[in-house]
Every structure is written in C-alpha cells, then in structure tokens.
Design a protein around this motif. Sequence first.
Motif, mmCIF file in Angstrom:
data_model
loop_
_atom_site.group_PDB
_atom_site.id
_atom_site.type_symbol
_atom_site.label_atom_id
_atom_site.label_comp_id
_atom_site.label_asym_id
_atom_site.label_seq_id
_atom_site.Cartn_x
_atom_site.Cartn_y
_atom_site.Cartn_z
ATOM 1 N N LYS A 140 3.341 11.843 -5.919
ATOM 2 C CA LYS A 140 2.534 10.871 -5.572
ATOM 3 C C LYS A 140 3.971 9.354 -5.657
ATOM 4 N N ASP A 160 1.246 -1.708 0.130
ATOM 5 C CA ASP A 160 -0.072 0.194 0.150
ATOM 6 C C ASP A 160 0.995 1.411 -0.098
ATOM 7 N N ARG A 161 0.015 1.738 -1.217
ATOM 8 C CA ARG A 161 1.023 3.966 -1.272
ATOM 9 C C ARG A 161 1.009 4.483 0.022
ATOM 10 N N GLY A 162 0.236 4.044 1.079
ATOM 11 C CA GLY A 162 -0.234 4.740 1.946
ATOM 12 C C GLY A 162 -1.663 5.587 1.896
ATOM 13 N N ASP A 163 -2.244 5.567 0.709
ATOM 14 C CA ASP A 163 -3.075 6.082 0.213
ATOM 15 C C ASP A 163 -4.325 5.312 -0.351
ATOM 16 N N GLY A 164 -4.309 3.754 -0.450
ATOM 17 C CA GLY A 164 -4.597 3.138 -0.974
ATOM 18 C C GLY A 164 -4.440 2.494 -2.178
ATOM 19 N N ALA A 165 -3.623 3.121 -2.781
ATOM 20 C CA ALA A 165 -2.721 3.245 -3.834
ATOM 21 C C ALA A 165 -2.018 1.145 -4.019
ATOM 22 N N GLN A 168 6.419 9.447 -2.525
ATOM 23 C CA GLN A 168 5.417 8.827 -1.271
ATOM 24 C C GLN A 168 5.906 6.658 -2.057
ATOM 25 N N ALA A 213 7.287 4.168 0.776
ATOM 26 C CA ALA A 213 6.426 3.152 0.449
ATOM 27 C C ALA A 213 7.334 1.849 1.138
#
Length: 255
Positions: A91, A13-18, A94, A98
Amino acid sequence: MVIMPVVTRHLIDRGDGATVELFQAQAASETPAGAILFVHGNQGGRLLGGIEAVDSGALLRFCSGLNITAAAVSQPGFGASDGPPDFCGPKTQQAIIAALAFLREQPSVDPDRIVLYGNSRGAVASAMVATQVSDLRAVILSSGVYDLEVAYHESSYGLRWAIEKEAGLSREAFLARSAMHYVPEVRSETLLLHGKHDDRAPVAQAELFSKALSNAGVLATLHVFECGHQIPRNDMQGALRPFLQRVFNPVVTYH
C-alpha cells in the motif's frame, strides 16, 4: 522580479479509492524541468507525513536551487493519507507510485527526469518502487534497509514491534519489503547514503545492496558518512549536490 514558488497541497487517489496526500513546489520554468519526490521516514511516531519536507524548507530549497518541481508524499497512515500504515509494504509502494504518476502529468515536469528520494523507512519503500517503475531518472536511498528479514533480527525491540504490528512476520511480508531480492528489476541509477554507525539500519545493508546493483549492471554509488542513522545535512551536501545537478541537467539532442 523573481517569482518565488508556492507550496500546494493535493489529495490524490492511490488507485484503490484511498487518499494519498502530496505537497508540491512547482518550478517557475517556461519549459518542463525535472522533479524530485521525497518519501519521509518514521518521524518519531508523530505521523506528520509529507508536510515535514514543507516545514523544514526542503521543498522550496530544492525547487528554487535546482529549478525543478519538488514534492513530498505522505505514506499511508501519515498526514492525511488513508491508512493504516503497512511498514513500507504494497500500500505504501502504491501510494508512492500514484504520487509519481501525478508528477508525470504536471505540465512543469519532464517525465524523463524524475528522481525518487526515500529516507529511512521511506528508502525501504522507495527501493521496492524502483523494482516496479523502470523509467525513473534516478533513485536516492538514505539510511534504508534492503533485506527486511535480516534487518528485523538485528533490530531494536521498538523497530521489531513496528514491523510485527504493521507488516507481520511471514516470508511473503518480508519479501514484499526487501528490494535485495528483486535487484534484476531495478533500471535506475541509484545513489545510496548511509551512516557508518547507524544503529537502526546497519551499513552492511547498503554495502550489500550497492554491490548487488553494480553486479546487475545498475550504476550505483554508495557514500558512507561518519554518523549514525540521521545524516547531517552539511555532510550530505557534498555527495548530493553534484549528483542532483548532473541528473537534472537537460539532455540536449542534435539532429
């Protein structure tokens, strides 16, 4: 019997759900060892992502040769990482952060000996990550640019088009991708590798960034090679091998 490392694929997870795709070759060590994270370049529009480092043999070569964990992350829009690409922007940064967090959690990894290695557009993003992550053992930046607005005006039509499409041309967009403006935030030793005749990323970018890092008290070393944007592996080894052997050497403390 020598046990050869195996490459595994992870979706994190990237930290934002992606989703972020990561490939990893783990060291066969009884004690935690160092780790290196590769961040790929543009890849000629093929959007392969981190698997490029698997197919080239780089992950297994670094893992076995240095007895470390070697990993490669796919930038947004590349490989199986959720997009769209944002040309080294927030992004992408990020996603790299991650991936570094994932490595820190691995039992085989000493979190104090993680090296970030970015190539081309991967170097642009990795330099920005180095301004945000202060505990990297070292950063290696190959064929990157560190002031994107300056580079944009000196670039070819194809590169300008990619920047316009993925990032836009606002002042904020350029600043979010230009580590030169955040040099005081960098804490990690930095090795810069650059071709003297690079027609995509002018060598002056590496020279100015290296000087700025040194002036800020960061241990920075620049190696310039007689080549273009792609630095031949054999040429690079003379600078890269001793650097990696030193930074991954275990720190011994006496009590």
